[in-house]
Write a protein that holds these residues in place. Structure first.
Motif, PDB file in Angstrom:
ATOM      1  N   THR A   1      50.268  29.899  42.547  1.00 32.38           N
ATOM      2  CA  THR A   1      51.127  30.981  43.034  1.00 32.38           C
ATOM      3  C   THR A   1      50.281  32.174  43.466  1.00 32.38           C
ATOM      4  N   ALA A   2      49.233  32.473  42.710  1.00 33.71           N
ATOM      5  CA  ALA A   2      48.325  33.551  43.093  1.00 33.71           C
ATOM      6  C   ALA A   2      47.634  33.249  44.417  1.00 33.71           C
ATOM      7  N   ASN A   3      47.366  31.988  44.678  1.00 29.20           N
ATOM      8  CA  ASN A   3      46.740  31.628  45.958  1.00 29.20           C
ATOM      9  C   ASN A   3      47.646  31.973  47.135  1.00 29.20           C
ATOM     10  N   PHE A   4      48.932  31.723  46.989  1.00 38.96           N
ATOM     11  CA  PHE A   4      49.874  32.118  48.046  1.00 38.96           C
ATOM     12  C   PHE A   4      49.858  33.639  48.216  1.00 38.96           C
ATOM     13  N   PHE A   5      49.802  34.354  47.093  1.00 37.61           N
ATOM     14  CA  PHE A   5      49.758  35.816  47.159  1.00 37.61           C
ATOM     15  C   PHE A   5      48.510  36.287  47.909  1.00 37.61           C
ATOM     16  N   ILE A   6      47.370  35.673  47.631  1.00 38.35           N
ATOM     17  CA  ILE A   6      46.129  36.044  48.310  1.00 38.35           C
ATOM     18  C   ILE A   6      46.269  35.846  49.820  1.00 38.35           C
ATOM     19  N   ASP A   7      46.849  34.729  50.205  1.00 37.21           N
ATOM     20  CA  ASP A   7      47.007  34.445  51.632  1.00 37.21           C
ATOM     21  C   ASP A   7      47.887  35.491  52.312  1.00 37.21           C
ATOM     22  N   TYR A   8      48.947  35.901  51.653  1.00 35.48           N
ATOM     23  CA  TYR A   8      49.811  36.940  52.221  1.00 35.48           C
ATOM     24  C   TYR A   8      49.163  38.319  52.145  1.00 35.48           C
ATOM     25  N   ALA A  60      39.126  40.315  41.107  1.00 29.33           N
ATOM     26  CA  ALA A  60      39.623  38.953  40.908  1.00 29.33           C
ATOM     27  C   ALA A  60      39.438  38.518  39.463  1.00 29.33           C
ATOM     28  N   SER A  61      40.378  37.696  38.986  1.00 28.30           N
ATOM     29  CA  SER A  61      40.307  37.219  37.597  1.00 28.30           C
ATOM     30  C   SER A  61      39.543  35.910  37.464  1.00 28.30           C
ATOM     31  N   SER A  62      39.037  35.376  38.574  1.00 28.00           N
ATOM     32  CA  SER A  62      38.254  34.140  38.515  1.00 28.00           C
ATOM     33  C   SER A  62      37.351  34.053  39.728  1.00 28.00           C
ATOM     34  N   GLU A  63      36.338  33.227  39.615  1.00 28.17           N
ATOM     35  CA  GLU A  63      35.446  33.001  40.745  1.00 28.17           C
ATOM     36  C   GLU A  63      36.189  32.340  41.899  1.00 28.17           C
ATOM     37  N   ALA A  64      37.132  31.450  41.579  1.00 26.18           N
ATOM     38  CA  ALA A  64      37.894  30.766  42.626  1.00 26.18           C
ATOM     39  C   ALA A  64      38.722  31.758  43.443  1.00 26.18           C
ATOM     40  N   SER A  65      39.385  32.688  42.759  1.00 25.74           N
ATOM     41  CA  SER A  65      40.177  33.690  43.479  1.00 25.74           C
ATOM     42  C   SER A  65      39.276  34.626  44.278  1.00 25.74           C
ATOM     43  N   ALA A  66      38.139  34.982  43.708  1.00 27.33           N
ATOM     44  CA  ALA A  66      37.203  35.846  44.432  1.00 27.33           C
ATOM     45  C   ALA A  66      36.760  35.189  45.735  1.00 27.33           C
ATOM     46  N   GLN A  67      36.468  33.901  45.688  1.00 28.76           N
ATOM     47  CA  GLN A  67      36.044  33.185  46.897  1.00 28.76           C
ATOM     48  C   GLN A  67      37.159  33.146  47.935  1.00 28.76           C
TER      49      GLN A  67
END
Length: 224
Positions: free
Chosen positions: A35-42, A55-62
């Motif tokens: 769900t956070a990934n969708f938020f990042i895209d928007y 970011a709360s993770s390396e994946a989200s930061a990337q």
């Protein structure tokens, strides 16, 4: 609506919720998960409205960086206006279980720094009592067995999450068969076990607002 469509709707609602209140120097905390990934895209669509993110993770930061959104280290920012993240479970008090993506420690740290914690979730995550979703506990690797024995004493059934190492270099125990009727008390009790980094109960710092995706639209729910 499919579950992904519900997640997208809540992510879009989060953009609509924060966008009018963002300023040029605003910092937005961003969580981890689908769900956070969708938020990042928007969020990329309005990246000119705010300064940057934590970011709360390396994946989200990337993912954020791939969209050209600035990502700062938490120690380098003075404050954070919003933290937006999903949840594995939420109760009516907006106390949460988080950590299915193994980012619970960083998520809890970032949430603690935010002026407002906005949780985005679909209605499959809504429960009256937390605990159907196994509770993640991040532990120092050498203490894994010690912590597991103590979790059994608290009534849980801990299972080592094989092959998972957190961004902090630690292990995850998923605790099954808990009925969490006093979330704050259990959060404290588990965190007081030697070797525990933190656990996935977010009750001491619950969400301030929940944007809950349902088949009839996104509902805005506040604690209490």
């Amino acid at each position: 609506m499919t579950q992904d469509e519900l997640k997208q709707a809540t992510a879009r609602a989060a953009i609509d919720y924060i966008s009018p209140r963002l300023e040029a120097d605003s910092i937005v905390g961003v969580g981890t998960g689908s769900t956070a990934n969708f938020f990042i895209d928007y969020l990329a669509e309005i990246k000119g409205q705010f300064d940057g993110t934590v970011a709360s993770s390396e994946a989200s930061a990337q993912r954020l960086k791939a969209h050209g959104i600035p990502v700062y280290e938490l120690n380098s920012v003075d404050g954070m206006q919003f933290y937006v993240d999903g949840a594995d479970e939420t109760n009516p008090a907006l106390e949460l279980i988080k950590g299915g993506g193994a980012a619970l420690t960083r998520e809890k740290i970032v949430a603690a720094c935010a002026e407002e914690f906005v949780c985005i979730a679909d209605d499959s995550k809504w429960v009256e009592t937390l605990g159907d979703f196994p509770l993640p506990v991040e532990v120092i690797p050498m203490a894994r067995s010690l912590v597991a024995r103590e979790l059994v004493k608290l009534g849980g059934d801990p299972v080592y999450r094989q092959g998972v190492i957190t961004d902090n270099g630690n292990a995850i125990l998923d605790v099954y068969n808990l009925k969490i009727e006093q979330p704050k008390d259990l959060e404290d009790a588990i965190n007081n076990i030697t070797g525990v980094v933190t656990n996935g109960i977010f009750a001491k710092r619950p969400a301030d607002v929940l944007l809950l995706g349902t088949s009839s639209g996104v509902k805005t729910i506040t604690a209490g």
